[in-house]
Design a protein around this motif. Structure first.
Motif, PDB file in Angstrom:
ATOM      1  N   VAL A  93       7.527   5.622  -8.941  1.00  0.00           N
ATOM      2  CA  VAL A  93       6.985   4.327  -8.534  1.00  0.00           C
ATOM      3  C   VAL A  93       6.983   4.212  -7.019  1.00  0.00           C
ATOM      4  CG1 VAL A  93       7.415   1.836  -8.538  1.00  0.00           C
ATOM      5  CG2 VAL A  93       7.560   3.127 -10.671  1.00  0.00           C
ATOM      6  N   HIS A  94       8.070   4.604  -6.393  1.00  0.00           N
ATOM      7  CA  HIS A  94       8.147   4.506  -4.929  1.00  0.00           C
ATOM      8  C   HIS A  94       7.196   5.492  -4.250  1.00  0.00           C
ATOM      9  CE1 HIS A  94      11.250   1.573  -3.801  1.00  0.00           C
ATOM     10  NE2 HIS A  94      11.701   1.777  -5.029  1.00  0.00           N
ATOM     11  N   ALA A  95       6.949   6.618  -4.876  1.00  0.00           N
ATOM     12  CA  ALA A  95       5.988   7.567  -4.307  1.00  0.00           C
ATOM     13  C   ALA A  95       4.590   6.947  -4.272  1.00  0.00           C
ATOM     14  CB  ALA A  95       5.977   8.864  -5.116  1.00  0.00           C
ATOM     15  N   VAL A  96       4.228   6.232  -5.330  1.00  0.00           N
ATOM     16  CA  VAL A  96       2.927   5.552  -5.353  1.00  0.00           C
ATOM     17  C   VAL A  96       2.895   4.449  -4.303  1.00  0.00           C
ATOM     18  CG1 VAL A  96       1.373   4.138  -6.742  1.00  0.00           C
ATOM     19  CG2 VAL A  96       2.508   6.109  -7.769  1.00  0.00           C
ATOM     20  N   ARG A  97       3.992   3.703  -4.211  1.00  0.00           N
ATOM     21  CA  ARG A  97       4.061   2.658  -3.197  1.00  0.00           C
ATOM     22  C   ARG A  97       3.875   3.249  -1.794  1.00  0.00           C
ATOM     23  NH1 ARG A  97       9.142   0.188  -0.400  1.00  0.00           N
ATOM     24  NH2 ARG A  97       8.107  -1.367   0.895  1.00  0.00           N
ATOM     25  N   ARG A  98       4.493   4.403  -1.545  1.00  0.00           N
ATOM     26  CA  ARG A  98       4.361   5.030  -0.222  1.00  0.00           C
ATOM     27  C   ARG A  98       2.904   5.368   0.077  1.00  0.00           C
ATOM     28  NH1 ARG A  98       4.483  10.402   0.582  1.00  0.00           N
ATOM     29  NH2 ARG A  98       5.711  10.753  -1.315  1.00  0.00           N
ATOM     30  N   LEU A  99       2.194   5.899  -0.903  1.00  0.00           N
ATOM     31  CA  LEU A  99       0.782   6.234  -0.690  1.00  0.00           C
ATOM     32  C   LEU A  99      -0.032   4.986  -0.345  1.00  0.00           C
ATOM     33  CD1 LEU A  99       0.245   8.720  -3.660  1.00  0.00           C
ATOM     34  CD2 LEU A  99       0.479   9.292  -1.234  1.00  0.00           C
ATOM     35  N   LEU A 100       0.213   3.904  -1.072  1.00  0.00           N
ATOM     36  CA  LEU A 100      -0.531   2.671  -0.831  1.00  0.00           C
ATOM     37  C   LEU A 100      -0.213   2.087   0.550  1.00  0.00           C
ATOM     38  CD1 LEU A 100      -0.140   0.860  -4.289  1.00  0.00           C
ATOM     39  CD2 LEU A 100      -2.201   1.938  -3.380  1.00  0.00           C
ATOM     40  N   GLU A 101       1.078   2.012   0.860  1.00  0.00           N
ATOM     41  CA  GLU A 101       1.456   1.334   2.104  1.00  0.00           C
ATOM     42  C   GLU A 101       1.200   2.195   3.340  1.00  0.00           C
ATOM     43  OE1 GLU A 101       4.239  -1.542   2.569  1.00  0.00           O
ATOM     44  OE2 GLU A 101       4.825  -1.716   0.465  1.00  0.00           O
ATOM     45  N   THR A 102       1.145   3.495   3.176  1.00  0.00           N
ATOM     46  CA  THR A 102       0.726   4.347   4.292  1.00  0.00           C
ATOM     47  C   THR A 102      -0.704   4.013   4.688  1.00  0.00           C
ATOM     48  OG1 THR A 102       2.236   6.149   3.695  1.00  0.00           O
ATOM     49  CG2 THR A 102       0.310   6.738   5.006  1.00  0.00           C
ATOM     50  N   GLU A 103      -1.560   3.819   3.686  1.00  0.00           N
ATOM     51  CA  GLU A 103      -2.942   3.437   3.973  1.00  0.00           C
ATOM     52  C   GLU A 103      -3.024   2.017   4.515  1.00  0.00           C
ATOM     53  OE1 GLU A 103      -7.002   4.086   4.412  1.00  0.00           O
ATOM     54  OE2 GLU A 103      -5.294   5.434   4.126  1.00  0.00           O
ATOM     55  N   VAL A 104      -2.172   1.137   4.009  1.00  0.00           N
ATOM     56  CA  VAL A 104      -2.111  -0.233   4.540  1.00  0.00           C
ATOM     57  C   VAL A 104      -1.834  -0.201   6.045  1.00  0.00           C
ATOM     58  CG1 VAL A 104      -0.609  -2.276   4.647  1.00  0.00           C
ATOM     59  CG2 VAL A 104      -1.494  -1.503   2.456  1.00  0.00           C
ATOM     60  N   ALA A 105      -0.850   0.594   6.445  1.00  0.00           N
ATOM     61  CA  ALA A 105      -0.492   0.669   7.865  1.00  0.00           C
ATOM     62  C   ALA A 105      -1.652   1.192   8.698  1.00  0.00           C
ATOM     63  CB  ALA A 105       0.736   1.557   8.049  1.00  0.00           C
ATOM     64  N   GLY A 106      -2.329   2.220   8.188  1.00  0.00           N
ATOM     65  CA  GLY A 106      -3.466   2.764   8.922  1.00  0.00           C
ATOM     66  C   GLY A 106      -4.590   1.760   9.067  1.00  0.00           C
ATOM     67  N   LEU A 107      -4.916   1.054   7.998  1.00  0.00           N
ATOM     68  CA  LEU A 107      -5.989   0.059   8.054  1.00  0.00           C
ATOM     69  C   LEU A 107      -5.608  -1.118   8.940  1.00  0.00           C
ATOM     70  CD1 LEU A 107      -7.205  -0.024   4.336  1.00  0.00           C
ATOM     71  CD2 LEU A 107      -8.376   0.966   6.314  1.00  0.00           C
ATOM     72  N   ASP A 174       1.433  -5.359  -2.568  1.00  0.00           N
ATOM     73  CA  ASP A 174       2.369  -6.455  -2.804  1.00  0.00           C
ATOM     74  C   ASP A 174       3.012  -6.333  -4.185  1.00  0.00           C
ATOM     75  OD1 ASP A 174       2.289  -7.750  -0.399  1.00  0.00           O
ATOM     76  OD2 ASP A 174       0.800  -9.242  -0.996  1.00  0.00           O
ATOM     77  N   ALA A 175       2.196  -6.015  -5.180  1.00  0.00           N
ATOM     78  CA  ALA A 175       2.707  -5.895  -6.547  1.00  0.00           C
ATOM     79  C   ALA A 175       3.743  -4.776  -6.640  1.00  0.00           C
ATOM     80  CB  ALA A 175       1.562  -5.645  -7.529  1.00  0.00           C
ATOM     81  N   MET A 176       3.466  -3.656  -5.994  1.00  0.00           N
ATOM     82  CA  MET A 176       4.398  -2.531  -6.031  1.00  0.00           C
ATOM     83  C   MET A 176       5.657  -2.837  -5.224  1.00  0.00           C
ATOM     84  SD  MET A 176       2.952  -0.096  -7.841  1.00  0.00           S
ATOM     85  CE  MET A 176       3.733   1.443  -7.361  1.00  0.00           C
ATOM     86  N   GLY A 177       5.470  -3.390  -4.037  1.00  0.00           N
ATOM     87  CA  GLY A 177       6.602  -3.634  -3.153  1.00  0.00           C
ATOM     88  C   GLY A 177       7.550  -4.696  -3.673  1.00  0.00           C
ATOM     89  N   GLY A 178       6.985  -5.784  -4.204  1.00  0.00           N
ATOM     90  CA  GLY A 178       7.828  -6.859  -4.688  1.00  0.00           C
ATOM     91  C   GLY A 178       8.700  -6.458  -5.855  1.00  0.00           C
ATOM     92  N   ARG A 179       8.167  -5.639  -6.747  1.00  0.00           N
ATOM     93  CA  ARG A 179       8.907  -5.259  -7.946  1.00  0.00           C
ATOM     94  C   ARG A 179       9.846  -4.073  -7.725  1.00  0.00           C
ATOM     95  NH1 ARG A 179       8.502  -8.654 -12.534  1.00  0.00           N
ATOM     96  NH2 ARG A 179       6.639  -9.900 -12.233  1.00  0.00           N
ATOM     97  N   THR A 180       9.789  -3.453  -6.543  1.00  0.00           N
ATOM     98  CA  THR A 180      10.713  -2.347  -6.257  1.00  0.00           C
ATOM     99  C   THR A 180      11.797  -2.797  -5.281  1.00  0.00           C
ATOM    100  OG1 THR A 180       9.258  -1.556  -4.484  1.00  0.00           O
ATOM    101  CG2 THR A 180       8.963  -0.579  -6.662  1.00  0.00           C
ATOM    102  N   GLU A 227      12.406   7.590   3.252  1.00  0.00           N
ATOM    103  CA  GLU A 227      13.858   7.394   3.260  1.00  0.00           C
ATOM    104  C   GLU A 227      14.331   6.748   1.969  1.00  0.00           C
ATOM    105  OE1 GLU A 227      16.449   5.804   6.008  1.00  0.00           O
ATOM    106  OE2 GLU A 227      15.822   7.021   7.705  1.00  0.00           O
ATOM    107  N   VAL A 228      13.541   5.777   1.481  1.00  0.00           N
ATOM    108  CA  VAL A 228      13.903   5.136   0.221  1.00  0.00           C
ATOM    109  C   VAL A 228      13.837   6.149  -0.918  1.00  0.00           C
ATOM    110  CG1 VAL A 228      13.364   3.280  -1.392  1.00  0.00           C
ATOM    111  CG2 VAL A 228      13.020   2.926   1.061  1.00  0.00           C
ATOM    112  N   GLU A 229      12.807   6.975  -0.906  1.00  0.00           N
ATOM    113  CA  GLU A 229      12.684   8.001  -1.941  1.00  0.00           C
ATOM    114  C   GLU A 229      13.839   8.993  -1.871  1.00  0.00           C
ATOM    115  OE1 GLU A 229       8.786   9.779  -2.491  1.00  0.00           O
ATOM    116  OE2 GLU A 229       7.895   8.039  -1.508  1.00  0.00           O
TER     117      GLU A 229
END
Length: 239
Positions: A93-107, A174-180, A227-229
């Protein structure tokens, strides 16, 4: 296909082909049940499912309405799926979150290149975290307000998602981050230095975003979430 699925698919089709739109009232129960070829009992079950999915709002005494169909509303049920999966698949789950939020940061960094970009919410979240850490300076670990730090953490990631310019990606992040969140909270409780490292990493991420440095923002965010992973991988190995 179950009758409930038939209702869900039927109402969804009505929205997709334009017969129903955001905020519009659905036909009365009798007419809608006939149109979908189901009983009123099956219709009610299907409507409850659509309500949980964020597609329909059921108003007591006033019928049912299509919601605004905003990405955040429609992505919310994903949070439950994530939470249930996290019980045995937290690392994935955190690996998927990392992929999403890495793109969030870039955008978000790309968006920050435009004049007038507002990153005040992200800055405010970091200031809140810094204030909590300042109050905890020299205190025992038990005296650190980990809940407040987690709230600042969530606010920071939400602010970046809001600034990324892609509401669907923002809703998913948000959905991934809030629930983790509970994994980050546990990491802060068990590792006395984790909260301060997180604060420094957040500062570095925001610096890169504010400067419009897309690649550096992505790298900083990816390293931060790795780091979380790593924590989860170590925990799993010792369980």
């Amino acid at each position: 296909m179950s009758r409930t699925d038939q209702v869900v698919d039927g109402v969804t089709a009505m929205i997709l082909d334009g017969r129903l739109g955001p905020g519009q009232r659905l036909p009365v129960e009798k007419d809608l049940a006939e149109a979908l070829g189901v009983s009123r009992g099956s219709l009610r079950e299907g409507m409850r499912a659509l309500s949980v999915l964020g597609v329909v709002e059921m108003r007591q005494g006033d019928g049912s309405y299509v919601t605004a169909l905003e990405p955040g509303l429609l992505a919310a049920p994903l949070g439950l799926v994530v939470e249930l999966q996290a019980a045995g698949h937290a690392l994935h789950v955190h690996a998927v979150r990392r992929l999403l939020e890495t793109e969030v940061a870039g955008l978000a960094a790309a968006a920050a290149r435009a004049p007038g970009t507002d990153l005040a919410a992200a800055r405010g979240a970091l200031d809140d975290g810094a204030a909590v850490l300042a109050r905890a300076q020299g205190a025992a670990d038990d005296d650190v307000d980990h809940e407040a730090l987690l709230a600042a953490d969530l606010a920071f990631h939400h602010a970046l998602a809001s600034a990324c310019g892609n509401p669907v990606l923002a809703a998913l992040a948000d959905a991934m981050g809030g629930r983790t969140a509970r994994h980050r909270l546990w990491r802060g409780v068990t590792d006395p230095e984790a909260d301060r490292r997180t604060q420094r990493q957040h500062e570095a991420i925001l610096d890169a975003v504010a400067e419009g440095d897309v690649e550096r923002a992505r790298v900083r965010m990816s390293a931060h979430l790795l780091e979380v992973e790593d924590f989860l991988r170590t925990r799993d190995a010792t369980d």
